[in-house]
Write a protein that holds these residues in place. Structure first.
Motif, PDB file in Angstrom:
ATOM      1  N   HIS A  49       0.802  -1.095   0.084  1.00 18.20           N
ATOM      2  CA  HIS A  49      -0.073  -0.002   0.011  1.00 18.20           C
ATOM      3  C   HIS A  49       0.825   1.242  -0.053  1.00 18.20           C
ATOM      4  N   ILE A  50       0.520   2.151  -0.746  1.00 19.15           N
ATOM      5  CA  ILE A  50       1.165   3.477  -0.950  1.00 19.15           C
ATOM      6  C   ILE A  50       0.374   4.431  -0.282  1.00 19.15           C
ATOM      7  N   HIS A  51       1.070   5.240   0.485  1.00 13.88           N
ATOM      8  CA  HIS A  51       0.257   6.244   1.398  1.00 13.88           C
ATOM      9  C   HIS A  51       0.564   7.761   0.355  1.00 13.88           C
ATOM     10  N   LEU A  52      -0.718   8.200   0.089  1.00 13.39           N
ATOM     11  CA  LEU A  52      -0.460   9.635  -0.456  1.00 13.39           C
ATOM     12  C   LEU A  52      -1.138  10.623   0.723  1.00 13.39           C
ATOM     13  N   ILE A  53      -0.171  11.392   1.184  1.00 15.91           N
ATOM     14  CA  ILE A  53      -0.551  12.215   2.397  1.00 15.91           C
ATOM     15  C   ILE A  53      -0.408  13.686   1.906  1.00 15.91           C
ATOM     16  N   PRO A  54      -1.724  14.301   1.846  1.00 13.93           N
ATOM     17  CA  PRO A  54      -1.537  15.955   1.623  1.00 13.93           C
ATOM     18  C   PRO A  54      -1.141  16.511   2.771  1.00 13.93           C
ATOM     19  N   ARG A  55      -0.226  17.480   2.424  1.00 12.98           N
ATOM     20  CA  ARG A  55       0.406  18.351   3.418  1.00 12.98           C
ATOM     21  C   ARG A  55      -0.153  19.707   3.322  1.00 12.98           C
ATOM     22  N   ARG A  56      -0.215  20.502   4.315  1.00 12.16           N
ATOM     23  CA  ARG A  56      -0.660  21.893   4.352  1.00 12.16           C
ATOM     24  C   ARG A  56       0.502  22.758   5.239  1.00 12.16           C
ATOM     25  N   LYS A  57       0.620  23.981   4.873  1.00 10.39           N
ATOM     26  CA  LYS A  57       1.554  24.919   5.399  1.00 10.39           C
ATOM     27  C   LYS A  57       1.125  24.983   6.854  1.00 10.39           C
ATOM     28  N   GLY A  58       2.064  24.724   7.671  1.00 12.32           N
ATOM     29  CA  GLY A  58       1.755  25.232   9.156  1.00 12.32           C
ATOM     30  C   GLY A  58       1.418  23.677   9.817  1.00 12.32           C
ATOM     31  N   ASP A  59       1.093  22.664   8.850  1.00 12.16           N
ATOM     32  CA  ASP A  59       0.558  21.553   9.713  1.00 12.16           C
ATOM     33  C   ASP A  59       1.340  20.671  10.741  1.00 12.16           C
ATOM     34  N   CYS A  60       2.977  21.132  10.603  1.00 14.50           N
ATOM     35  CA  CYS A  60       3.834  20.633  11.689  1.00 14.50           C
ATOM     36  C   CYS A  60       4.816  21.812  11.773  1.00 14.50           C
ATOM     37  N   GLU A  61       5.471  21.801  13.067  1.00 15.31           N
ATOM     38  CA  GLU A  61       6.427  22.946  13.287  1.00 15.31           C
ATOM     39  C   GLU A  61       7.624  23.232  12.004  1.00 15.31           C
ATOM     40  N   ASN A  62       8.155  21.957  11.839  1.00 21.22           N
ATOM     41  CA  ASN A  62       9.384  22.084  10.958  1.00 21.22           C
ATOM     42  C   ASN A  62       9.384  20.881   9.922  1.00 21.22           C
ATOM     43  N   PRO A  63       8.610  20.870   8.909  1.00 18.80           N
ATOM     44  CA  PRO A  63       8.514  19.937   7.878  1.00 18.80           C
ATOM     45  C   PRO A  63      10.088  19.199   7.238  1.00 18.80           C
ATOM     46  N   ARG A  64      11.117  20.182   7.517  1.00 20.33           N
ATOM     47  CA  ARG A  64      12.508  19.872   6.703  1.00 20.33           C
ATOM     48  C   ARG A  64      12.821  18.433   6.944  1.00 20.33           C
ATOM     49  N   GLY A  65      12.809  17.646   5.976  1.00 19.09           N
ATOM     50  CA  GLY A  65      13.685  16.363   6.228  1.00 19.09           C
ATOM     51  C   GLY A  65      12.332  15.224   5.781  1.00 19.09           C
ATOM     52  N   GLY A  66      11.151  15.660   5.890  1.00 14.24           N
ATOM     53  CA  GLY A  66       9.971  14.729   5.586  1.00 14.24           C
ATOM     54  C   GLY A  66      10.184  13.442   6.055  1.00 14.24           C
ATOM     55  N   VAL A  67      10.108  12.546   5.078  1.00 12.37           N
ATOM     56  CA  VAL A  67      10.143  11.156   5.344  1.00 12.37           C
ATOM     57  C   VAL A  67      11.439  10.586   6.178  1.00 12.37           C
ATOM     58  N   ARG A  68      12.431  11.263   6.443  1.00 13.29           N
ATOM     59  CA  ARG A  68      13.762  11.021   7.062  1.00 13.29           C
ATOM     60  C   ARG A  68      13.280  11.068   8.389  1.00 13.29           C
ATOM     61  N   GLY A  69      12.111  11.659   8.825  1.00 10.72           N
ATOM     62  CA  GLY A  69      11.699  11.519  10.169  1.00 10.72           C
ATOM     63  C   GLY A  69      11.105  10.050  10.758  1.00 10.72           C
ATOM     64  N   VAL A  70      11.097   9.094  10.024  1.00 10.05           N
ATOM     65  CA  VAL A  70      10.743   7.935  10.212  1.00 10.05           C
ATOM     66  C   VAL A  70      11.703   7.205  11.251  1.00 10.05           C
ATOM     67  N   ILE A  71      12.858   7.790  11.262  1.00  9.64           N
ATOM     68  CA  ILE A  71      13.900   7.276  12.342  1.00  9.64           C
ATOM     69  C   ILE A  71      14.127   8.441  13.300  1.00  9.64           C
ATOM     70  N   PRO A  72      13.655   8.218  14.678  1.00 10.02           N
ATOM     71  CA  PRO A  72      13.884   9.603  15.373  1.00 10.02           C
ATOM     72  C   PRO A  72      15.248   9.994  15.360  1.00 10.02           C
ATOM     73  N   GLY A  73      15.336  11.538  15.342  1.00  7.45           N
ATOM     74  CA  GLY A  73      16.352  12.315  15.437  1.00  7.45           C
ATOM     75  C   GLY A  73      17.027  12.265  14.030  1.00  7.45           C
ATOM     76  N   LYS A  74      16.740  11.878  12.954  1.00  8.18           N
ATOM     77  CA  LYS A  74      17.276  11.788  11.677  1.00  8.18           C
ATOM     78  C   LYS A  74      16.875  12.891  10.645  1.00  8.18           C
ATOM     79  N   ARG A  75      15.537  13.362  11.091  1.00  8.74           N
ATOM     80  CA  ARG A  75      14.834  14.418  10.081  1.00  8.74           C
ATOM     81  C   ARG A  75      15.672  15.519   9.752  1.00  8.74           C
ATOM     82  N   GLY A  76      16.009  16.155  10.650  1.00  5.01           N
ATOM     83  CA  GLY A  76      16.991  17.336  10.543  1.00  5.01           C
ATOM     84  C   GLY A  76      18.423  17.168  10.022  1.00  5.01           C
ATOM     85  N   TYR A  77      18.989  17.768   9.175  1.00  5.09           N
ATOM     86  CA  TYR A  77      20.250  17.524   8.734  1.00  5.09           C
ATOM     87  C   TYR A  77      20.789  18.855   8.286  1.00  5.09           C
TER      88      TYR A  77
END
Length: 132
Positions: A104-132
């Motif tokens: 199954h493939i997730h298609l997830i719509p995103r909106r400005k401001g839906d999280c504090e800092n979206p930088r790194g996106g899917v890298r967030g699947v491993i805690p602490g790895k989203r920011g770079y």
């Protein structure tokens, strides 16, 4: 109990493929709303055939899934101008977070401001790895 095998017995999505009215359909694939949406409009794209993960899809299923992703993206953008981006995600295998062993493939719509800092996106699947 979760079915970790490639056998379709008791497969939640095989059942869904035959009982749910899809939001959209493209050849070998269908789309329907995620039962536990991350954001409004979160959809799942699945092959009609039981395929345990993305790597077991046929070329035709991949082509149909991709065409469906593009079509659904266009539909969402036309209906909801608040959508400014998308995450597209696939979990392959138990250790990658897959819980239903039917691709199954997730298609997830995103909106400005839906999280504090979206930088790194899917890298967030491993805690602490989203920011770079």
């Amino acid at each position: 109990m979760t079915n970790h095998s490639s056998e379709p017995s008791c497969c939640l999505f095989c059942e869904r493929a035959t009982t749910v009215i899809p939001v959209a359909e493209q050849g070998t694939c269908i789309a329907f709303p995620d039962k536990y949406p991350v954001t409004e409009g979160h959809l799942l794209i699945i092959p009609k055939r039981h395929a345990p993960d993305y790597f077991s899809l046929t070329a035709e299923e991949k082509k149909d899934a991709d065409a469906l992703l593009h079509r659904l993206k266009d539909d969402i953008l036309q209906k909801d101008p608040s959508v400014t981006g998308f995450n597209i995600g696939i979990n392959n295998g138990y250790d990658a977070g897959q819980t239903v062993f039917h691709c199954h493939i997730h298609l997830i719509p995103r909106r400005k401001g839906d999280c504090e800092n979206p930088r790194g996106g899917v890298r967030g699947v491993i805690p602490g790895k989203r920011g770079y």
